[in-house]
Design a protein around this motif. Structure first.
Motif, PDB file in Angstrom:
ATOM      1  N   ASN A   3       0.831  -1.201   0.000  1.00 42.16           N
ATOM      2  CA  ASN A   3       0.000   0.000   0.000  1.00 42.16           C
ATOM      3  C   ASN A   3       0.860   1.243   0.000  1.00 42.16           C
ATOM      4  OD1 ASN A   3      -1.259   2.292   1.626  1.00 42.16           O
ATOM      5  ND2 ASN A   3      -2.993   1.075   0.963  1.00 42.16           N
ATOM      6  N   ARG A   4       0.588   2.158  -0.962  1.00 40.53           N
ATOM      7  CA  ARG A   4       1.396   3.363  -1.092  1.00 40.53           C
ATOM      8  C   ARG A   4       0.666   4.601  -0.615  1.00 40.53           C
ATOM      9  NH1 ARG A   4       6.661   2.093  -1.374  1.00 40.53           N
ATOM     10  NH2 ARG A   4       6.705   0.013  -2.231  1.00 40.53           N
ATOM     11  N   LEU A   5      -0.590   4.487  -0.264  1.00 39.11           N
ATOM     12  CA  LEU A   5      -1.266   5.662   0.277  1.00 39.11           C
ATOM     13  C   LEU A   5      -0.641   6.056   1.599  1.00 39.11           C
ATOM     14  CD1 LEU A   5      -5.013   4.905  -0.444  1.00 39.11           C
ATOM     15  CD2 LEU A   5      -3.322   6.009  -1.890  1.00 39.11           C
ATOM     16  N   GLU A  71      -6.979   2.074  -2.580  1.00 38.36           N
ATOM     17  CA  GLU A  71      -5.722   2.087  -3.327  1.00 38.36           C
ATOM     18  C   GLU A  71      -5.933   1.591  -4.743  1.00 38.36           C
ATOM     19  OE1 GLU A  71      -1.202   0.258  -3.406  1.00 38.36           O
ATOM     20  OE2 GLU A  71      -2.764  -0.727  -2.257  1.00 38.36           O
ATOM     21  N   ARG A  75      -5.082   3.822  -7.978  1.00 38.64           N
ATOM     22  CA  ARG A  75      -4.160   3.376  -9.026  1.00 38.64           C
ATOM     23  C   ARG A  75      -4.815   3.433 -10.405  1.00 38.64           C
ATOM     24  NH1 ARG A  75       0.534   0.446  -8.028  1.00 38.64           N
ATOM     25  NH2 ARG A  75       1.127   0.299  -5.835  1.00 38.64           N
ATOM     26  N   ALA A 110      -4.186   8.166   4.825  1.00 36.41           N
ATOM     27  CA  ALA A 110      -4.510   7.782   3.457  1.00 36.41           C
ATOM     28  C   ALA A 110      -5.481   8.778   2.836  1.00 36.41           C
ATOM     29  CB  ALA A 110      -5.108   6.371   3.444  1.00 36.41           C
TER      30      ALA A 110
END
Length: 398
Positions: A3-5, A71, A75, A110
């Motif tokens: 997860n990049r949030l 997410e 994306r 997030a």
């Protein structure tokens, strides 16, 4: 798919030294392996979220299901939908926030990340402040609370400038040291050194960096390396090729290991004005946001070669007709990273970054409706997924 949030917002849990909480609080902060999606269908993620919306989840389960689904939407460029999903989860978990403050603070983080890309600076500031207040109330001396304060400082700098921000970073670093959180203090000092240099206070910046390099805190190796590299970068003032080559030649093997670190990059290009952008690309993916400035995005992939140069820069996917992203491709192609100590080491050298062309929401004249119509800007996020660490067989004593 990590997860990049969360990862893109001031490195909340990017260091092993930051995943700690006071013993009386249970459960503790979310761990990376709690928010990883590997080969999961979107329909399955949606089903998990719907179960939580029906009231069948704990607060922590709700946060994990929400962020996974948001997410996936983010994306795919569905910023409005991701923002709405996160906002509904905030409402659902508000009553139970005190029972699991770490999870709800991550949810707010997030939410703030998506809001910055969406352009709603008011929502981003509100979510960042909520996360900070929640953690300050329950674990004020924890690394999580201190990092939340750092995100709040960065968010306010977006609107109020760096002079006030720099002083607050100094206070935060002092508080982190007093709370027994030296890694957080090192992060704050790195940010302050960067600001000092931008204000042309080079001697003060170097003194702060020297203190970070001299810090022997556990889990601080990456930050000490970053401080050493930043110290070297301060000698490259105009980005001239000779100065960059001299900088690269001065690096020891210890600074070349562990994946590429950015050494030098040209200044980020300024996006064209909104009216000009309307003429070359249609509004996509956000027809409900209103305002005269459309929301656009691209994922840009590139390779960092073993010598530190960048190659194969291309748009992997994004909004249709991404002519507006051409200056970004040219800028990324000029970057220089740390070369590899071993020419065959390609760890972390296949990279992906998300760029969003957005603008802050404003209330235009003779209107009562907030619209995305402020000065256009680029929001950036690193989407590179770290490769799994190889497992080794246990050593058998001879």
């Amino acid at each position: 798919m990590a997860n990049r949030l969360f990862a893109a917002t001031a490195l909340l849990l990017s260091s092993a030294g930051l995943a700690q909480s006071p013993a009386p609080l249970n459960p503790g902060p979310l761990k990376r392996d709690e928010i990883v999606v590997v080969g999961v269908k979107l329909a399955d993620l949606k089903a998990d979220l719907e179960r939580c919306e029906a009231g069948g989840c704990s607060v922590r389960e709700d946060v994990i299901a929400t962020v996974r689904y948001a997410e996936a939407q983010f994306r795919n460029g569905q910023y409005h939908d991701a923002r709405r999903v996160l906002g509904r989860s905030v409402s659902r978990t508000r009553a139970g926030a005190d029972g699991d403050p770490f999870a709800v603070a991550e949810l707010q983080t997030a939410r703030a990340t998506v809001a910055w890309h969406y352009g709603d600076q008011r929502e981003a500031l509100r979510a960042t402040a909520e996360a900070s207040r929640l953690l300050d109330r329950h674990a004020p001396q924890s690394a999580n609370a201190l990092m939340a304060r750092m995100r709040m400082i960065a968010a306010q700098a977006h609107n109020f400038g760096t002079l006030h921000t720099m002083d607050r970073l100094r206070v935060l670093a002092d508080d982190a040291r007093a709370s027994g959180q030296p890694v957080v203090a090192m992060r704050a000092d790195l940010g302050r050194a960067n600001m000092l240099y931008r204000l042309r206070r080079e001697k003060e910046a170097l003194a702060v960096l020297d203190s970070v390099v001299a810090n022997t805190a556990t889990h601080g190796d990456g930050l000490r390396k970053a401080a050493q590299i930043l110290r070297l970068r301060l000698t490259v003032k105009d980005g001239g090729s000779d100065a960059v080559e001299a900088l690269i030649g001065s690096l020891g093997d210890d600074l070349k290991r562990g994946g590429p670190v950015l050494l030098w990059a040209p200044r980020m290009p300024e996006p064209d004005g909104a009216p000009a952008m309307d003429s070359i690309a249609p509004r996509t993916g956000d027809s409900r946001s209103g305002g005269g400035t459309p929301l656009r995005w691209v994922d840009i992939g590139f390779t960092v070669e073993p010598d530190g140069r960048v190659s194969d820069v291309e748009v992997l996917r994004g909004s249709p007709r991404a002519v507006w992203a051409a200056p970004l491709l040219k800028t990324i192609a000029q970057r220089r990273y740390t070369p590899a100590a071993d020419p065959g080491d390609m760890e972390g050298r296949q990279r992906v970054e998300r760029y969003t062309l957005t603008a802050d929401f404003i209330i235009p004249g003779q209107s009562l409706i907030r619209q995305r119509g402020g000065r256009t800007r680029f929001e950036q996020m690193d989407l590179t997924v770290a490769p799994p660490k190889p497992t080794t067989a246990p050593t058998v004593p001879s």
